[in-house]
Design a protein around this motif. Structure first.
Motif, mmCIF file in Angstrom:
data_model
loop_
_atom_site.group_PDB
_atom_site.id
_atom_site.type_symbol
_atom_site.label_atom_id
_atom_site.label_comp_id
_atom_site.label_asym_id
_atom_site.label_seq_id
_atom_site.Cartn_x
_atom_site.Cartn_y
_atom_site.Cartn_z
ATOM 1 N N HIS A 146 0.821 -1.214 0.000
ATOM 2 C CA HIS A 146 0.000 0.000 0.000
ATOM 3 C C HIS A 146 0.857 1.267 0.000
ATOM 4 C CE1 HIS A 146 -2.998 -2.912 1.557
ATOM 5 N NE2 HIS A 146 -3.850 -2.159 0.904
ATOM 6 N N ASN A 147 1.946 1.216 0.770
ATOM 7 C CA ASN A 147 2.753 2.436 0.945
ATOM 8 C C ASN A 147 3.583 2.766 -0.299
ATOM 9 O OD1 ASN A 147 3.619 4.374 3.339
ATOM 10 N ND2 ASN A 147 5.493 3.909 2.194
ATOM 11 N N PHE A 148 4.053 1.707 -0.973
ATOM 12 C CA PHE A 148 4.948 1.933 -2.126
ATOM 13 C C PHE A 148 4.409 1.338 -3.427
ATOM 14 C CE2 PHE A 148 8.132 1.782 1.482
ATOM 15 C CZ PHE A 148 8.407 3.138 1.490
ATOM 16 N N THR A 149 4.255 -0.006 -3.465
ATOM 17 C CA THR A 149 4.015 -0.691 -4.735
ATOM 18 C C THR A 149 2.762 -0.188 -5.450
ATOM 19 O OG1 THR A 149 5.008 -2.613 -3.665
ATOM 20 C CG2 THR A 149 3.953 -2.979 -5.807
ATOM 21 N N ALA A 150 1.654 -0.109 -4.716
ATOM 22 C CA ALA A 150 0.405 0.327 -5.359
ATOM 23 C C ALA A 150 0.522 1.747 -5.881
ATOM 24 C CB ALA A 150 -0.748 0.235 -4.357
ATOM 25 N N LEU A 151 1.438 2.507 -5.299
ATOM 26 C CA LEU A 151 1.593 3.908 -5.679
ATOM 27 C C LEU A 151 2.717 4.079 -6.710
ATOM 28 C CD1 LEU A 151 1.145 5.420 -2.115
ATOM 29 C CD2 LEU A 151 -0.530 5.419 -3.968
ATOM 30 N N ASN A 152 3.068 2.957 -7.354
ATOM 31 C CA ASN A 152 4.034 3.026 -8.439
ATOM 32 C C ASN A 152 5.434 3.405 -7.953
ATOM 33 O OD1 ASN A 152 4.542 2.745 -11.232
ATOM 34 N ND2 ASN A 152 4.470 4.982 -11.520
ATOM 35 N N ILE A 153 5.685 3.130 -6.666
ATOM 36 C CA ILE A 153 7.043 3.358 -6.137
ATOM 37 C C ILE A 153 7.711 1.987 -6.036
ATOM 38 C CG2 ILE A 153 8.438 4.326 -4.259
ATOM 39 C CD1 ILE A 153 5.941 5.875 -3.326
ATOM 40 N N PRO A 154 8.711 1.717 -6.856
ATOM 41 C CA PRO A 154 9.352 0.405 -6.756
ATOM 42 C C PRO A 154 10.057 0.253 -5.412
ATOM 43 C CG PRO A 154 10.521 1.830 -8.314
ATOM 44 C CD PRO A 154 9.316 2.595 -7.855
ATOM 45 N N LEU A 155 10.135 -0.985 -4.910
ATOM 46 C CA LEU A 155 10.720 -1.176 -3.580
ATOM 47 C C LEU A 155 12.214 -0.853 -3.532
ATOM 48 C CD1 LEU A 155 8.753 -4.297 -2.301
ATOM 49 C CD2 LEU A 155 8.491 -1.894 -1.636
ATOM 50 N N ASP A 156 12.847 -0.736 -4.714
ATOM 51 C CA ASP A 156 14.258 -0.326 -4.677
ATOM 52 C C ASP A 156 14.414 1.187 -4.861
ATOM 53 O OD1 ASP A 156 13.637 -0.106 -7.330
ATOM 54 O OD2 ASP A 156 15.074 -1.624 -8.040
ATOM 55 N N GLN A 182 -5.062 6.468 -0.253
ATOM 56 C CA GLN A 182 -5.613 6.506 -1.624
ATOM 57 C C GLN A 182 -5.875 5.082 -2.110
ATOM 58 O OE1 GLN A 182 -3.571 8.576 -4.760
ATOM 59 N NE2 GLN A 182 -2.601 10.053 -3.388
ATOM 60 N N ALA A 183 -4.828 4.245 -1.990
ATOM 61 C CA ALA A 183 -4.948 2.871 -2.478
ATOM 62 C C ALA A 183 -6.056 2.134 -1.732
ATOM 63 C CB ALA A 183 -3.614 2.142 -2.315
ATOM 64 N N ARG A 184 -6.095 2.306 -0.405
ATOM 65 C CA ARG A 184 -7.114 1.587 0.388
ATOM 66 C C ARG A 184 -8.527 2.008 0.008
ATOM 67 N NH1 ARG A 184 -5.629 -1.608 4.490
ATOM 68 N NH2 ARG A 184 -3.379 -1.654 4.844
ATOM 69 N N VAL A 185 -8.730 3.318 -0.158
ATOM 70 C CA VAL A 185 -10.082 3.799 -0.497
ATOM 71 C C VAL A 185 -10.498 3.272 -1.876
ATOM 72 C CG1 VAL A 185 -11.404 5.869 -1.083
ATOM 73 C CG2 VAL A 185 -10.000 5.827 0.991
ATOM 74 N N MET A 186 -9.567 3.304 -2.819
ATOM 75 C CA MET A 186 -9.930 2.861 -4.176
ATOM 76 C C MET A 186 -10.157 1.343 -4.233
ATOM 77 S SD MET A 186 -7.874 5.368 -6.799
ATOM 78 C CE MET A 186 -6.248 5.401 -6.040
ATOM 79 N N MET A 187 -9.444 0.588 -3.382
ATOM 80 C CA MET A 187 -9.685 -0.856 -3.333
ATOM 81 C C MET A 187 -11.086 -1.148 -2.772
ATOM 82 S SD MET A 187 -6.689 -2.376 -4.187
ATOM 83 C CE MET A 187 -6.608 -3.975 -3.407
ATOM 84 N N GLU A 188 -11.575 -0.271 -1.922
ATOM 85 C CA GLU A 188 -12.855 -0.487 -1.232
ATOM 86 C C GLU A 188 -14.053 0.072 -1.991
ATOM 87 O OE1 GLU A 188 -14.138 -1.160 2.216
ATOM 88 O OE2 GLU A 188 -12.488 -2.626 2.226
ATOM 89 N N GLU A 301 -4.444 1.128 -12.280
ATOM 90 C CA GLU A 301 -4.276 -0.286 -12.630
ATOM 91 C C GLU A 301 -4.027 -1.123 -11.380
ATOM 92 O OE1 GLU A 301 -1.475 -0.678 -15.949
ATOM 93 O OE2 GLU A 301 -3.090 0.273 -17.134
ATOM 94 N N ALA A 302 -3.179 -0.623 -10.477
ATOM 95 C CA ALA A 302 -2.846 -1.392 -9.265
ATOM 96 C C ALA A 302 -4.075 -1.649 -8.391
ATOM 97 C CB ALA A 302 -1.773 -0.662 -8.460
ATOM 98 N N VAL A 303 -5.022 -0.690 -8.361
ATOM 99 C CA VAL A 303 -6.174 -0.846 -7.462
ATOM 100 C C VAL A 303 -7.410 -1.364 -8.192
ATOM 101 C CG1 VAL A 303 -5.364 0.964 -5.909
ATOM 102 C CG2 VAL A 303 -6.957 1.553 -7.762
ATOM 103 N N GLY A 304 -7.282 -1.602 -9.506
ATOM 104 C CA GLY A 304 -8.390 -2.185 -10.259
ATOM 105 C C GLY A 304 -9.391 -1.178 -10.800
ATOM 106 N N TYR A 305 -8.994 0.072 -10.989
ATOM 107 C CA TYR A 305 -9.844 1.062 -11.670
ATOM 108 C C TYR A 305 -9.463 1.058 -13.143
ATOM 109 C CZ TYR A 305 -11.681 3.654 -7.548
ATOM 110 O OH TYR A 305 -12.332 4.036 -6.403
#
Ligand code: PHE
Length: 347
Positions: A146-156, A182-188, A301-305
C-alpha cells in the motif's frame, strides 16, 4: 458546696462540675452564652476554682490524685469551649454568605483546547467538504504494497530505503506518507471518490526546528469520469482562497511523484510579506504548501480502476507547516511537546 466543717467529696464535686459545664458549653447557642458558661465554670471565681479551694480539706495523701482530676476537668472544659467556639464561628460565617445569585455566570474550568494542527486539519477538511470531499482514514502501520508498490514506487526506490523508513517487520512499516489511504479507499470503493485523509506519517528525519520524525499529513484524492487538470487547479485555488484569503495567489511548479503524472508542487504567495520577499518565504515571495498531481494511470491499474475511463487528482499537505505559517510558530517542536503554556493560547 464545700464548707469548712464538712469533709467534701471533691471528686464527686468535680464530676458534677464537668457534667454541668459540658452541657452548658454544648448548649451555648452563641458566643455570648458560651462566654457566660466559661466564666461560670472556669472563671477566677467560678465553680471550678471554688471547688479547688476545698483541696485544703482533702487529706494530704489524697491531694495529688484530686489535683490531677481537677486539672483533667479543666483541660476538658477548655478544649470543649474552643471546639464550640469554632463551631459557632463557622455557623456565623455561613449565615453571613450572600444569597446565591443564580444569574451570575459560572466560573469555567480550563478544559483544554484544540491543538493548532488539529484546528488547521479541521479547517482544511471543512473547506474541501464544500467541494464534496468526505473524510477517510487508514492505518499508520502499513504494508509496503500500500505504501509503495500500489503507488508506483518500486521497492528499490530510495524512498523505500531502510534509511528513510521505519520497518516493523518484513513488508510492514510505519507509513511514510498518507498516500496509501488513496490505495485503500480505491480498493474499497468504486468511483466517484472524493476523500481527505488526515493522519500521521513517519520518516527517519531528524528532530529539529523544521523536521519531526512523526508528523501530520492531509491527503486528498478525487477520481471520476472527466476530471481534468483545470478542475484540479480550480479546486486547489478554491481551497487556497478560502484558507489563506482571497488575495492569495497560487503557483504550480512542475515536480515529480511516482503516483501522479504530471506532478506539481503548489506554492502560495507569502502571507507575511505578500510576495515581496521575507525571511519566512526565504526571499522568494512564495511558500510551498503541498505536493500534488493528476493520478498516475499505473495507480488505477494497481487498485483495479479502469485507467481509460477514470481520471483524478491527488495532493498531500503538511498541516504542521501550515499551522506554523499561520500562527507564526518558528520551531515545529513546540507542536509536539505538551507545553500547556503554549497550547493554552489556542483554547
Ligand atoms: N505523498 C507525497 C509526500 O508525502 C505528497 C503527495 C500526495 C504528492 C499526493 C502527490 C499526490 O510527499
Amino acid at each position: 458546696m464545700s464548707s469548712k466543717d464538712e469533709p467534701v467529696n471533691l471528686r464527686e464535686t468535680l464530676e458534677t462540675i464537668r457534667k454541668d459545664a459540658l452541657a452548658a458549653i454544648d448548649g451555648a447557642a452563641d458566643a455570648e452564652s458560651l462566654e457566660k458558661a466559661r466564666v461560670r465554670f472556669l472563671g477566677r471565681k467560678g465553680l471550678l476554682s471554688r471547688a479547688l479551694s476545698g483541696l485544703r480539706s482533702v487529706p494530704p495523701e489524697e491531694r495529688p490524685e484530686a489535683g490531677k482530676v481537677a486539672n483533667e476537668v479543666k483541660e476538658t472544659l477548655e478544649t470543649s469551649i474552643r471546639i464550640r467556639a469554632d463551631q459557632l464561628a463557622s455557623l456565623a460565617d455561613r449565615s453571613e454568605v450572600a444569597p446565591v445569585d443564580l444569574t451570575m455566570p459560572g466560573r469555567r474550568p480550563w478544559r483544554g483546547g484544540v491543538h493548532p494542527v488539529s484546528i488547521v486539519i479541521d479547517e482544511i477538511c471543512d473547506i474541501f467538504k464544500e467541494l464534496g470531499f468526505t473524510r477517510a482514514a487508514g492505518p499508520e502501520v502499513e504494508t509496503d504494497w500500500h505504501n509503495f508498490t500500489a503507488l508506483n514506487i518500486p521497492l528499490d526506490h530510495p524512498a523505500a530505503d531502510m534509511h528513510d523508513t521505519f520497518y516493523l517487520d518484513e513488508g510492514v512499516l510505519l507509513r511514510t506518507h498518507t498516500s496509501p489511504v488513496q490505495a485503500r479507499v480505491m480498493m474499497e470503493h468504486d468511483p466517484p471518490v472524493r476523500i481527505l485523509a488526515p493522519g500521521m506519517a513517519f520518516r527517519r528525519d531528524p528532530y529539529d526546528a523544521s523536521h519531526a520524525p512523526a508528523f501530520e499529513q492531509v491527503e486528498g484524492l478525487a477520481v471520476d469520469e472527466g476530471i481534468d487538470f483545470i478542475e484540479f487547479r480550480a479546486a486547489i485555488d478554491y481551497f487556497v482562497h478560502r484558507f489563506f484569503g482571497a488575495s492569495t495567489r497560487t503557483r504550480f511548479r512542475p515536480s515529480y511523484f511516482p503516483f501522479t503524472e504530471p506532478s506539481a508542487e503548489v506554492d502560495v504567495s507569502c502571507m507575511i510579506c505578500e510576495g515581496s520577499g521575507c525571511a519566512v518565504c526565504k526571499r522568494t515571495g512564495w511558500i510551498e504548501i503541498m505536493g500534488s498531481g493528476m493520478v498516475n494511470p499505473a495507480v488505477f491499474e494497481a487498485v483495479g480502476y479502469d485507467p481509460e475511463r477514470y481520471t483524478g487528482y491527488a495532493f498531500g499537505m503538511g498541516p504542521a507547516r501550515i499551522a506554523m505559517l499561520r500562527y507564526g510558530i518558528p520551531d515545529i517542536r513546540v507542536l509536539y511537546e505538551a507545553d500547556v503554556g503554549f497550547l493554552e493560547q489556542f483554547a
